[in-house]
Design a protein around this motif. Structure first.
Motif, short mmCIF file in Angstrom:
data_model
loop_
_atom_site.label_atom_id
_atom_site.label_comp_id
_atom_site.label_asym_id
_atom_site.label_seq_id
_atom_site.Cartn_x
_atom_site.Cartn_y
_atom_site.Cartn_z
N LEU A 1 0.86 -1.17 0.00
CA LEU A 1 0.00 0.00 0.00
C LEU A 1 0.90 1.23 0.00
O LEU A 1 1.62 1.47 0.97
CB LEU A 1 -0.90 0.01 1.24
N LEU A 2 0.89 1.98 -1.09
CA LEU A 2 1.74 3.16 -1.22
C LEU A 2 0.87 4.40 -1.07
O LEU A 2 0.01 4.67 -1.90
CB LEU A 2 2.45 3.17 -2.57
N ASP A 3 1.10 5.15 0.01
CA ASP A 3 0.27 6.32 0.33
C ASP A 3 0.98 7.59 -0.10
O ASP A 3 1.90 8.06 0.55
CB ASP A 3 0.00 6.34 1.83
N GLU A 4 0.58 8.11 -1.26
CA GLU A 4 1.15 9.34 -1.84
C GLU A 4 2.67 9.29 -1.92
O GLU A 4 3.37 10.18 -1.41
CB GLU A 4 0.68 10.57 -1.07
N PRO A 5 3.23 8.29 -2.57
CA PRO A 5 4.70 8.17 -2.63
C PRO A 5 5.38 9.27 -3.43
O PRO A 5 6.57 9.52 -3.26
CB PRO A 5 4.91 6.80 -3.30
N ALA A 6 4.64 9.95 -4.32
CA ALA A 6 5.25 10.98 -5.17
C ALA A 6 5.21 12.37 -4.52
O ALA A 6 5.76 13.31 -5.09
CB ALA A 6 4.55 11.04 -6.53
N ALA A 7 4.60 12.49 -3.36
CA ALA A 7 4.49 13.80 -2.71
C ALA A 7 5.86 14.40 -2.44
O ALA A 7 6.70 13.78 -1.79
CB ALA A 7 3.71 13.68 -1.41
N GLY A 8 6.11 15.59 -2.97
CA GLY A 8 7.37 16.28 -2.75
C GLY A 8 8.51 15.88 -3.66
O GLY A 8 9.62 16.41 -3.53
N LEU A 9 8.26 14.98 -4.61
CA LEU A 9 9.33 14.53 -5.50
C LEU A 9 9.46 15.44 -6.72
O LEU A 9 8.49 16.05 -7.17
CB LEU A 9 9.06 13.10 -5.97
N THR A 10 10.66 15.51 -7.27
CA THR A 10 10.89 16.23 -8.51
C THR A 10 10.37 15.40 -9.68
O THR A 10 10.14 14.19 -9.53
CB THR A 10 12.38 16.50 -8.71
#
Length: 265
Positions: free
Chosen positions: A181-190
Motif C-alpha cells: 500500500l503506497l500512500d502518496e509516494p510521489a508527494a514532494g518529488l521532482t
C-alpha cells in the motif's frame, strides 16, 4: 523478492464502511486487487482514501463490510497480524529511524520474517550471525532495487527528501509482502524522481507483488496503474482503466470539472 503468479485474487473488500460519529468516511466500498496488478485510488481531499488504507492495514476497524486477503478474513485483525498475511505499507511522511544507516533501516522491516526465534539467537550464535548476514545482503539488494545501493552505509540524516521516499519503499518490501500500500509516494518529488518512482512501481508489480496506490500526481497515476478506483465522499463513483476514467462524467464532476493531469497525462 520471490515472484508470485500474476492474476491470483489477493485483496477482497466487500461493502466496506467506516463511520466517525455522524461522518461516513467510507461507504459501501467494493474493491478487488490481484497479484501483480497496479491499482490507483484517487479522489478529492476528504474522499476517504487514507481511511480506506487504514482499514485495509488494520489501523482502523470497519463499521461494516468485510475484508479478506488470500481467502483469510481480516476484520478485527491488528496491524501486525495483517502484516504477517503479506500486506505492507508506506506513509505520507518519511519515517526513518534516526541514528541508523540506510541498510539498518531496511533491516528493521524484516523483523516479521526473521526465522530465528529469540532462543535460537541466544544459543545458536553461528546461525544468528548467518541470519543477520543474509538480512544485510537482502537489504543491500532492496536498496539497489530502488536506486540507493551506493548509499547503503550512509546515515539516514544524510538523505534528501526524495531518497527518504525511496527508503520507505525499500523498507516496505523488506517484509516480502504480497501486496504493498503506497500512500502518496510521489508527494514532494521532482519530475525526475517521479519518473524513477514509476519504474520502481512497475518493477514491484513485475515480481508478482500487487500495488495499491493513493496518489494526487495524475501524471504518475495515468502512466503507471492498470486500473483506477475513484472515491468521493467515501463512496466509489467510478472504476476502470485510465482511458475510461479520463472520460467519466462523474469523475469530472467530483473534481469540479478540472481534471488537470487526468486530461493531460
Amino acid at each position: 523478492m520471490s515472484a508470485i503468479n500474476k492474476g491470483a485474487e489477493l485483496l477482497q473488500v466487500r461493502g466496506l464502511g467506516r463511520r466517525f460519529g455522524g461522518l461516513q468516511a467510507v461507504d459501501d466500498l467494493d474493491l478487488t486487487v490481484h497479484a501483480g496488478e497496479i491499482v490507483g485510488v484517487i479522489g478529492p481531499n476528504g474522499a476517504g482514501k487514507s481511511t480506506t488504507f487504514n482499514l485495509i492495514a488494520g489501523a482502523l476497524g470497519p463499521s461494516s463490510g468485510t475484508l479478506a486477503f488470500a481467502g483469510t478474513r481480516m476484520n478485527g485483525l491488528p496491524p501486525h497480524r495483517v502484516a504477517r498475511l503479506g500486506i505492507a505499507r508506506t506513509f505520507q511522511h518519511n519515517r526513518p529511524f534516526a541514528g541508523m544507516t540506510m541498510a539498518e533501516n531496511v533491516m528493521v522491516g524484516m523483523h516479521l520474517r526473521m526465522k530465528n526465534a529469540l532462543w535460537r539467537q541466544v544459543f545458536l550464535v553461528d546461525e544468528s550471525a548467518r541470519a543477520e548476514a543474509e538480512a544485510a545482503s537482502h537489504a543491500g539488494e532492496l536498496l539497489e532495487f530502488v536506486g540507493l545501493g551506493d548509499a547503503k552505509n550512509a546515515d539516514v540524516s544524510t538523505l534528501s527528501f526524495g531518497q527518504g521516499r525511496l527508503l520507505e519503499i525499500a523498507r516496505c518490501l523488506a517484509a516480502r509482502p504480497r501486496l504493498v500500500l503506497l500512500d502518496e509516494p510521489a508527494a514532494g518529488l521532482t519530475p525526475a524522481e517521479c519518473d524513477r518512482l514509476c519504474e520502481i512501481i512497475r518493477g514491484i508489480a513485475a515480481k508478482g507483488i500487487a500495488v495499491l496506490l493513493i496518489e494526487h500526481d495524475m501524471r504518475l497515476v495515468m502512466s503507471t496503474v492498470e486500473r483506477i478506483v475513484v472515491l468521493n465522499f467515501g463512496r466509489k463513483i467510478a472504476e476502470g482503466t485510465p482511458e475510461q476514467i479520463r472520460s467519466d462524467a462523474a469523475v469530472a464532476a467530483a473534481y469540479l470539472g478540472d481534471l488537470g493531469g487526468l486530461t493531460r497525462a
